[in-house]
Scaffold this motif. Structure first.
Motif, PDB file in Angstrom:
ATOM      1  N   GLY A  95       0.809  -1.212   0.000  1.00 51.55           N
ATOM      2  CA  GLY A  95       0.000   0.000   0.000  1.00 51.55           C
ATOM      3  C   GLY A  95       0.838   1.255   0.000  1.00 51.55           C
ATOM      4  O   GLY A  95       2.030   1.237  -0.311  1.00 51.55           O
ATOM      5  N   ARG A  96       0.191   2.360   0.359  1.00 47.50           N
ATOM      6  CA  ARG A  96       0.891   3.647   0.382  1.00 47.50           C
ATOM      7  C   ARG A  96       1.020   4.219   1.787  1.00 47.50           C
ATOM      8  O   ARG A  96       1.812   5.103   2.023  1.00 47.50           O
ATOM      9  CB  ARG A  96       0.149   4.643  -0.506  1.00 47.50           C
ATOM     10  CG  ARG A  96       0.168   4.202  -1.964  1.00 47.50           C
ATOM     11  CD  ARG A  96      -0.334   5.241  -2.859  1.00 47.50           C
ATOM     12  NE  ARG A  96       0.535   6.414  -2.755  1.00 47.50           N
ATOM     13  CZ  ARG A  96       0.424   7.471  -3.517  1.00 47.50           C
ATOM     14  NH1 ARG A  96      -0.493   7.520  -4.432  1.00 47.50           N
ATOM     15  NH2 ARG A  96       1.233   8.503  -3.365  1.00 47.50           N
ATOM     16  N   MET A  97       0.164   3.706   2.712  1.00 45.61           N
ATOM     17  CA  MET A  97       0.193   4.203   4.082  1.00 45.61           C
ATOM     18  C   MET A  97       0.176   3.047   5.062  1.00 45.61           C
ATOM     19  O   MET A  97      -0.383   1.980   4.777  1.00 45.61           O
ATOM     20  CB  MET A  97      -1.018   5.098   4.356  1.00 45.61           C
ATOM     21  CG  MET A  97      -0.925   6.456   3.733  1.00 45.61           C
ATOM     22  SD  MET A  97      -2.228   7.556   4.309  1.00 45.61           S
ATOM     23  CE  MET A  97      -3.600   6.989   3.329  1.00 45.61           C
ATOM     24  N   SER A 102      -3.725   5.032   7.891  1.00 44.52           N
ATOM     25  CA  SER A 102      -4.968   4.705   7.189  1.00 44.52           C
ATOM     26  C   SER A 102      -6.168   4.880   8.115  1.00 44.52           C
ATOM     27  O   SER A 102      -7.182   5.458   7.729  1.00 44.52           O
ATOM     28  CB  SER A 102      -4.930   3.271   6.659  1.00 44.52           C
ATOM     29  OG  SER A 102      -3.999   3.160   5.629  1.00 44.52           O
ATOM     30  N   LYS A 103      -6.040   4.375   9.360  1.00 44.14           N
ATOM     31  CA  LYS A 103      -7.123   4.510  10.336  1.00 44.14           C
ATOM     32  C   LYS A 103      -7.385   5.975  10.658  1.00 44.14           C
ATOM     33  O   LYS A 103      -8.529   6.405  10.740  1.00 44.14           O
ATOM     34  CB  LYS A 103      -6.784   3.755  11.622  1.00 44.14           C
ATOM     35  CG  LYS A 103      -6.881   2.260  11.497  1.00 44.14           C
ATOM     36  CD  LYS A 103      -6.467   1.583  12.786  1.00 44.14           C
ATOM     37  CE  LYS A 103      -6.356   0.083  12.601  1.00 44.14           C
ATOM     38  NZ  LYS A 103      -5.775  -0.579  13.785  1.00 44.14           N
ATOM     39  N   ASP A 104      -6.299   6.741  10.839  1.00 44.97           N
ATOM     40  CA  ASP A 104      -6.448   8.157  11.159  1.00 44.97           C
ATOM     41  C   ASP A 104      -7.121   8.905  10.017  1.00 44.97           C
ATOM     42  O   ASP A 104      -8.013   9.730  10.238  1.00 44.97           O
ATOM     43  CB  ASP A 104      -5.084   8.777  11.471  1.00 44.97           C
ATOM     44  CG  ASP A 104      -5.209  10.206  11.958  1.00 44.97           C
ATOM     45  OD1 ASP A 104      -6.035  10.471  12.850  1.00 44.97           O
ATOM     46  OD2 ASP A 104      -4.475  11.066  11.419  1.00 44.97           O
ATOM     47  N   LEU A 105      -6.715   8.613   8.793  1.00 45.56           N
ATOM     48  CA  LEU A 105      -7.325   9.261   7.629  1.00 45.56           C
ATOM     49  C   LEU A 105      -8.800   8.902   7.526  1.00 45.56           C
ATOM     50  O   LEU A 105      -9.646   9.760   7.268  1.00 45.56           O
ATOM     51  CB  LEU A 105      -6.581   8.856   6.353  1.00 45.56           C
ATOM     52  CG  LEU A 105      -7.005   9.551   5.074  1.00 45.56           C
ATOM     53  CD1 LEU A 105      -6.807  11.052   5.179  1.00 45.56           C
ATOM     54  CD2 LEU A 105      -6.212   9.009   3.895  1.00 45.56           C
ATOM     55  N   GLN A 106      -9.120   7.631   7.765  1.00 43.30           N
ATOM     56  CA  GLN A 106     -10.521   7.191   7.731  1.00 43.30           C
ATOM     57  C   GLN A 106     -11.342   7.918   8.798  1.00 43.30           C
ATOM     58  O   GLN A 106     -12.450   8.368   8.542  1.00 43.30           O
ATOM     59  CB  GLN A 106     -10.597   5.675   7.947  1.00 43.30           C
ATOM     60  CG  GLN A 106     -11.983   5.100   7.791  1.00 43.30           C
ATOM     61  CD  GLN A 106     -12.520   5.230   6.384  1.00 43.30           C
ATOM     62  OE1 GLN A 106     -11.788   5.109   5.417  1.00 43.30           O
ATOM     63  NE2 GLN A 106     -13.792   5.486   6.257  1.00 43.30           N
TER      64      GLN A 106
END
Length: 136
Positions: A95-97, A102-106
């Motif tokens: 992936g990229r993160m 990923s959780k924080d962005l979500q």
């Protein structure tokens, strides 16, 4: 025909959909790729870290990351290799993160969505004073 300057050496070249660097830099990149492949073919080197590969081969880390991200080096048999998360720099293998980013962005996306919904639900009311109501 797309003429561009090579991002590595600055020379003018015709960009193709398959190459983003000039032919001479591509040849050098291929030579460095073969150096890395030869190093990793030895069983004892398959446990090497990114830093150890850079030290042993002289190939820059940015180029190793490019080989990994493009799929030319597969991480399945290289357990100590990874590349940096696009957001925090933590080493990841796909992936990229990383999972945390990923959780924080979500979470941030969900909060923004809730805020948007709240704004849509807001009703603007107009309140009149007694003066306005009585026409005075």
């Amino acid at each position: 025909m797309n003429l561009e300057n090579c991002p590595v050496c600055g020379r003018l070249f015709v960009r193709s959909p398959f190459r983003d660097i000039c032919p001479s830099c591509h040849e050098e990149e291929e030579r460095q790729f073969q150096t890395v492949v030869q190093f990793l073919r030895r069983r004892e080197n398959r446990l090497a870290t990114m830093e150890q590969i850079v030290d042993a081969t002289g190939v820059p880390e940015t180029l190793l990351v490019k080989f990994i991200k493009s799929g030319r080096l597969t991480l399945a048999q290289l357990p100590n290799l990874g590349y940096p998360c696009d957001r925090c720099g933590k080493l990841i293998r796909e992936g990229r993160m990383c999972a945390d980013c990923s959780k924080d962005l979500q979470r941030q996306l969900e909060m923004a969505k809730k805020e948007e919904e709240q704004k849509k639900k807001q009703v603007f009311r107009t309140y009149y004073t007694d003066k306005e109501r009585n026409g005075r």
